[in-house]
Write an enzyme that holds these catalytic residues in place. Structure first.
Site, short mmCIF file in Angstrom:
data_model
loop_
_atom_site.label_atom_id
_atom_site.label_comp_id
_atom_site.label_asym_id
_atom_site.label_seq_id
_atom_site.Cartn_x
_atom_site.Cartn_y
_atom_site.Cartn_z
N HIS A 1 4.68 0.81 -6.05
CA HIS A 1 6.09 1.20 -5.98
C HIS A 1 6.97 0.06 -6.45
CE1 HIS A 1 6.48 -1.18 -2.23
NE2 HIS A 1 5.25 -0.80 -2.04
N ALA B 1 0.80 -1.21 0.00
CA ALA B 1 0.00 0.00 0.00
C ALA B 1 0.84 1.27 0.00
CB ALA B 1 -0.93 0.01 1.22
N CYS B 2 2.09 1.19 0.40
CA CYS B 2 2.89 2.41 0.48
C CYS B 2 4.31 2.11 0.07
CB CYS B 2 2.86 3.00 1.89
SG CYS B 2 3.70 2.00 3.11
N GLY B 3 5.02 3.16 -0.29
CA GLY B 3 6.40 3.00 -0.72
C GLY B 3 7.36 3.04 0.45
#
Length: 289
Positions: free
Chosen positions: A194, A121-123
């Site tokens: 990402h 969900a996130c880098g």
């Protein structure tokens, strides 16, 4: 190359309008598995990714973190035996979920302040500010070329057609490195947006194509700060996404001189639309109405 398992078939119960619809039916879901990344035998990162093109992913990640600058900086990247023990003899099974990278640029223990964990969900977290990104960057985005909007519309159509796993699962992100003449050099998919970008930039690094000053990066997701960061680190002057851009991505692009485009929508009839957040001078609007 390791194990490529981008989609897995499962059985679902489908409900439509609050009622059972057609009973149980087969479906495909995108595969998400951990990749334990080690540098010179030391733990660096655990990321959730879709198996496949892991060597590219690791190259792209290390480049984005400023730990390597070229493919020559990596002496070897190999899968390690996993912790799973199977069979009567109790031999370790290679799960293809642990990769160790031996570098020429770092000592035995990686010179990093901390290990980090990323999710789909996130880098990679930890870059404190845009100034820190500029400090780590090796290239200036001084490309003076421009591109016609229709080239972007046409590329977006072909990009969508190339997202094979997305068509099967509906749950995966895509990224592509595209020459300014519209040629798609490489396209990758991953459950983490990402990761898809790292795979693309890792491929370019292995091909000695960095800085990619004559290319733009196209992503199927929103343009977040970390994706703008990765593009800047790779010397890519234009970032194009089919969704929105975050405020920090816009600020980053403005600061480093990157063209940032969102909501790219190509149409079969040749029409299309986009929002240009920064760097409109790289768009050739001479034929625009």
């Amino acid at each position: 190359m390791g194990r490529v398992t981008d989609a897995r078939r499962i059985t679902t119960v489908r409900v439509r309008d609050g009622r059972l619809f057609s009973g149980r039916k087969g479906d495909h879901v995108a595969v998400e598995e951990p990749l334990d990344i080690r540098v010179n035998g030391q733990a660096l990162s655990m990321t959730m990714r879709t198996p496949g093109h892991d060597v590219e992913l690791v190259h792209g990640l290390l480049h984005a973190e400023g730990l390597i600058a070229s493919r020559e900086d990596v002496r070897e990247a190999r899968y390690c035996d996993g912790a799973v023990v199977t069979g009567e003899e109790g031999l370790p099974e290679n799960t293809y979920n642990v990769m160790d990278v031996a570098t020429r640029t770092l000592p035995i223990a990686p010179i990093v302040a901390r290990t980090f964990v990323t999710s789909s969900a996130c880098g990679v977290c930890g870059t404190a500010s845009i100034d820190a990104v500029r400090t780590k960057g090796r290239y200036t985005l001084d490309a003076d070329w421009s591109i016609a909007p229709q080239v972007l519309f046409d590329v977006q159509q072909r990009f969508d057609e190339g997202q094979a796993v997305f068509r099967r699962t509906g749950g995966i992100h895509g990224a592509a490195l595209v020459r300014r003449d519209g040629e798609i050099l490489v396209q990758r998919e991953d459950v983490g947006r990402h990761n898809a970008v790292d795979k693309v930039i890792g491929w370019a690094l292995q091909q000695d194509l960095l800085p990619a000053a004559d290319c733009f990066l196209l992503v199927s997701s929103r343009a977040s700060f970390e994706i703008a960061q990765k593009a800047y680190m790779a010397g890519i002057p234009m970032l194009v996404c089919v969704s929105a851009a975050s405020s920090l991505a816009v600020e980053t692009a403005e600061t480093v001189g990157m063209t940032l485009i969102g909501f790219l929508r190509g149409q079969a009839d040749g029409d299309g639309r986009m929002n240009v957040y920064t760097g409109p001078e790289r768009l050739d609007l001479s034929d625009a109405a």
